[in-house]
Design a protein around this motif. Structure first.
Motif, PDB file in Angstrom:
ATOM      1  N   ALA A 370      13.051  36.312 -18.532  1.00  0.00           N
ATOM      2  CA  ALA A 370      14.023  35.492 -17.824  1.00  0.00           C
ATOM      3  C   ALA A 370      13.732  34.007 -18.029  1.00  0.00           C
ATOM      4  CB  ALA A 370      14.006  35.838 -16.335  1.00  0.00           C
ATOM      5  N   PHE A 371      12.465  33.617 -17.979  1.00  0.00           N
ATOM      6  CA  PHE A 371      12.120  32.197 -18.074  1.00  0.00           C
ATOM      7  C   PHE A 371      12.150  31.689 -19.516  1.00  0.00           C
ATOM      8  CE2 PHE A 371      10.201  33.470 -14.014  1.00  0.00           C
ATOM      9  CZ  PHE A 371      10.801  32.539 -13.189  1.00  0.00           C
ATOM     10  N   SER A 427       3.221  40.793 -21.217  1.00  0.00           N
ATOM     11  CA  SER A 427       4.151  41.875 -20.873  1.00  0.00           C
ATOM     12  C   SER A 427       4.508  42.722 -22.085  1.00  0.00           C
ATOM     13  CB  SER A 427       5.413  41.291 -20.237  1.00  0.00           C
ATOM     14  OG  SER A 427       6.009  40.310 -21.073  1.00  0.00           O
ATOM     15  N   LYS A 428       4.678  42.098 -23.258  1.00  0.00           N
ATOM     16  CA  LYS A 428       5.056  42.867 -24.442  1.00  0.00           C
ATOM     17  C   LYS A 428       3.958  43.845 -24.848  1.00  0.00           C
ATOM     18  CE  LYS A 428       4.069  41.700 -28.425  1.00  0.00           C
ATOM     19  NZ  LYS A 428       3.765  40.977 -29.659  1.00  0.00           N
ATOM     20  N   ASP A 429       2.727  43.374 -24.860  1.00  0.00           N
ATOM     21  CA  ASP A 429       1.653  44.246 -25.325  1.00  0.00           C
ATOM     22  C   ASP A 429       1.318  45.338 -24.314  1.00  0.00           C
ATOM     23  OD1 ASP A 429       0.330  43.415 -28.037  1.00  0.00           O
ATOM     24  OD2 ASP A 429       0.947  41.571 -27.071  1.00  0.00           O
ATOM     25  N   ILE A 502       4.628  29.363 -20.108  1.00  0.00           N
ATOM     26  CA  ILE A 502       3.187  29.358 -20.373  1.00  0.00           C
ATOM     27  C   ILE A 502       2.449  30.262 -19.386  1.00  0.00           C
ATOM     28  CG2 ILE A 502       1.095  27.933 -20.366  1.00  0.00           C
ATOM     29  CD1 ILE A 502       2.874  25.576 -21.256  1.00  0.00           C
ATOM     30  N   GLY A 503       2.811  30.164 -18.102  1.00  0.00           N
ATOM     31  CA  GLY A 503       1.967  30.769 -17.082  1.00  0.00           C
ATOM     32  C   GLY A 503       2.440  32.031 -16.411  1.00  0.00           C
ATOM     33  N   SER A 504       3.741  32.384 -16.519  1.00  0.00           N
ATOM     34  CA  SER A 504       4.234  33.517 -15.727  1.00  0.00           C
ATOM     35  C   SER A 504       3.605  34.844 -16.135  1.00  0.00           C
ATOM     36  CB  SER A 504       5.761  33.612 -15.834  1.00  0.00           C
ATOM     37  OG  SER A 504       6.161  33.978 -17.142  1.00  0.00           O
TER      38      SER A 504
END
Length: 663
Positions: A370-371, A427-429, A502-504
């Motif tokens: 989303a970001f 999240s992807k990995d 960067i941080g989420s």
């Protein structure tokens, strides 16, 4: 507490919509300075509500905060038979997880819009140079506020009727905003395509909701998501429950532009770029993923539907990534990227058939996406704001003219490519890891993991290609004196979103106690970076970046710029989107239009003839009757006496053969 006022989250922008639609012409910025504060206030309240949910005992599917209007007024909104239709709020950790990005992004997009949409006060130009003197700002801010209200209403809805109402309102708003520049034929056509294609999914969505209501005897989420109720319905009507979930997923396929109902989303780029960011990052297309996640306990009772979800997700992810790899339009590349990344999310949710943690992995990717996707689209909007063009072949060298846009877009590019420590990596990995783990229970998931891994490489490639063609090397266009970053409204939003990109991703270490299904979710830093699957995924992403650099680095980019007429072979197939759009149009010509022509013939030759024949008979009768109207009293007297004589004869005749017995 703040949750008692959660109902205000959709109401604030809804009220703003009504006021701007009616009185926007008298409000500064044609309603912008009312819509924007209302959306920002709703976003702030959404964040406060999300924080309260995370502080309370509202784990996903374990316990929920429920508020209904009937608690206030003493009766439901509408009652019919055994069903009560109410308005209310259903909030748990999953709700909070969506409220955070929707609240932040809609507020950011509203602020960004103040600078971005301001030039609309002077109208706009068509492709042929014709100036259109239409100030669309009032219409824009009204539709924007309604769109935001609809998404918040969908996330917070407490029953199936609310879900359907706000689902359809999102479709209406997408039609209005995609066709914002409706004088442009392409924009009008894109709006119609989006509306019609998503309606296909909506028919199935409604059918699924009706079946659910019948099976559970209720439309309340509290009853439908109850574990005991799900088990009882699955035991008695497992096939029908599976059919309802399949229909819900088809609805999600339409809204989230998955195969085969994906064709509307790339054309949706005809709307303002802020609308693209809203649709792709904060609202509409995420609604399909949220729908599946919201009903994941019911989906889990019918594993075959979840396997279908995962298969469609993996195929869509790879399929869309191949088209993004050659497209020259920056917004369409991002559109195909959205389709692809949504496929990842559905793949994670589908893996719940084997590994429950796929639920958290899919939603982590939704949050991060989303970001960085909003950032990518708003960066594209800044480029369009400066150049009035989205063809990357005419860009190049923009780093020196638009440094804020270039740097923030580089951050988003690395995030979506899955490069650590940016958000997309985590999240992807994790998602790929659980898909691979699911292969132990069903070998099909090994194949889906392979497709997802290939998609990761393609994603890194086409995003690096986009950035290099846009910002590296020398400028290939004209009027470079007018190149600059956007307004302070725009730049401020880009910087904030870059911080999230960067941080989420680090939230992966903090969501385990709240955002999970069936099995607690726990991840440590060493557990992620120590996995060979993470290193494989990272290696594939780096390979994609390297290939893009060798082809599109500043001294070679000219060699790989292809004019529209020069596309050939498989590149032509990809640019033409595998000819699926033409196939759909052909199908429409051979089915819908043929049926329409047949019905037209029936209407003209049968129905119209019957109606016209009735009219002709009436005309004839009227003509005959008109000849009897002479206007002479003597004629009328003769007619009356003749009629009276005839009546006497009939009466005598009847009496003779009845009373007299025929004598």
């Amino acid at each position: 507490m703040v949750l008692d006022y959660a109902w205000l989250i959709p109401v604030l922008p809804l009220v703003a919509f009504a006021i701007v639609a009616l009185f926007g012409r008298w409000i500064p910025e044609r309603g912008g300075y009312l819509a924007m504060p209302a959306i920002v206030a709703a976003g702030a309240l959404a964040l406060a509500a999300a924080w309260r949910i995370w502080q309370g005992p509202y784990e996903a599917f374990q316990e929920a905060y429920v508020w209904t209007l009937s608690e206030v007024v003493g009766h439901a909104w509408l009652e019919t038979g055994r069903y009560a239709f109410d308005l209310g709020v259903y909030a748990d950790a999953l709700t909070a997880w969506l409220l955070i990005p929707v609240g932040i992004l809609t507020a950011g997009i509203a602020i960004y819009s103040i600078g971005y949409i301001r030039p609309e006060k002077d109208g706009y130009h068509l492709v042929d140079g014709t100036h259109v003197h239409i100030d669309g700002r009032q219409r824009y801010y009204a539709a924007l506020a309604l769109f935001v209200a609809s998404m918040f209403g969908f996330v917070l809805g407490s029953d199936l009727l609310q879900l359907f109402i706000f689902w359809e309102l999102m479709g209406l708003c997408s039609y209005l905003l995609i066709g914002f520049w409706y004088v442009k034929p392409d924009a009008a056509a894109a709006a119609q395509k989006a509306f019609l294609v998503t309606r296909v999914g909506d028919i199935f969505f409604l059918a699924g909701l009706v079946i659910l209501a019948v099976l559970f005897g209720s439309i309340d989420l509290s009853a439908i998501l109850n574990t005991d109720n799900i088990a009882a319905v699955a035991a008695q009507n497992g096939n029908l429950l599976g059919l309802s979930m399949l229909f819900l997923f088809i609805g999600a396929v339409g809204k989230s532009a998955q195969l085969p109902l994906h064709i509307w989303l790339p054309d949706a780029m005809e709307g303002p770029t802020t609308v693209s960011a809203l649709i792709h990052a904060a609202a509409m297309v995420k609604a399909g993923v949220y729908l599946v996640a919201r009903f994941i306990p019911v989906f889990a009772a019918v594993d075959w539907v979840l396997i279908t979800v995962a298969t469609i997700g993996a195929l869509t992810a790879f399929f869309a990534a191949t088209m993004a790899a050659v497209n020259p339009d920056i917004k369409q590349v991002l559109a195909f990227s959205t389709i692809s990344q949504l496929g990842y999310m559905f793949l994670g949710l589908g893996a719940v058939a084997i590994v429950a943690a796929g639920f958290t992995a899919g939603l982590l990717h939704l949050f991060n996406h989303a970001f960085f996707k909003a950032l990518l689209f708003l960066c594209a909007g800044a480029i369009g704001y400066a150049l009035h063009n989205y063809d990357m072949r005419e860009f190049g060298g923009l780093l020196r003219y638009m440094p804020i846009t270039a740097i923030t877009m580089a951050i988003a590019t690395l995030a979506i490519a899955g490069i650590p420590p940016f958000s997309g990596f985590w999240s992807k990995d994790i998602l790929l890891e659980y898909v691979f783990t699911a292969g132990g229970g069903n070998p099909l998931f090994f194949v889906l993991w392979g497709l997802a891994l290939a998609t990761a490489g393609l994603t890194a490639y086409y995003m690096a290609r986009l950035w290099l063609m846009t910002f590296a090397g020398d400028y290939r266009g004209e009027d470079e004196d007018h190149l600059h970053d956007g307004t302070w409204h725009m730049n401020g939003v880009l910087v904030v979103l870059a911080l999230f990109a960067i941080g989420s991703g680090f939230l992966v270490f903090y969501v385990g106690d709240m955002l999970y299904f069936d099995t607690p979710f726990e991840k440590t830093l060493m557990g992620i970076v120590g996995s060979w699957k993470a290193w494989v995924g990272l290696s594939v992403a780096v390979l994609g970046l390297a290939v893009a650099w060798t082809r599109f680095k500043p001294d070679r980019v000219e060699e790989h710029i292809t004019a529209d007429e020069d596309f050939a072979g498989f590149e032509q197939v990809l640019v033409r989107r595998y000819y699926l759009t033409e196939a759909y149009y052909g199908l429409v010509d051979k089915t819908v239009l043929v049926s329409a022509r047949f019905m037209d013939a029936v209407d003209r030759l049968v129905i119209d003839w019957a109606v016209d024949a009735t009219a002709r008979v009436n005309d004839w009768v009227g003509g005959v009757g008109s000849r009897l109207q002479t206007g002479r009293v003597s004629d009328y007297a003769v007619a009356i006496l003749s009629g009276l004589l005839l009546l006497i004869v009939i009466i005598v005749y009847v009496l003779r053969y009845t009373v007299g017995g025929g004598a």
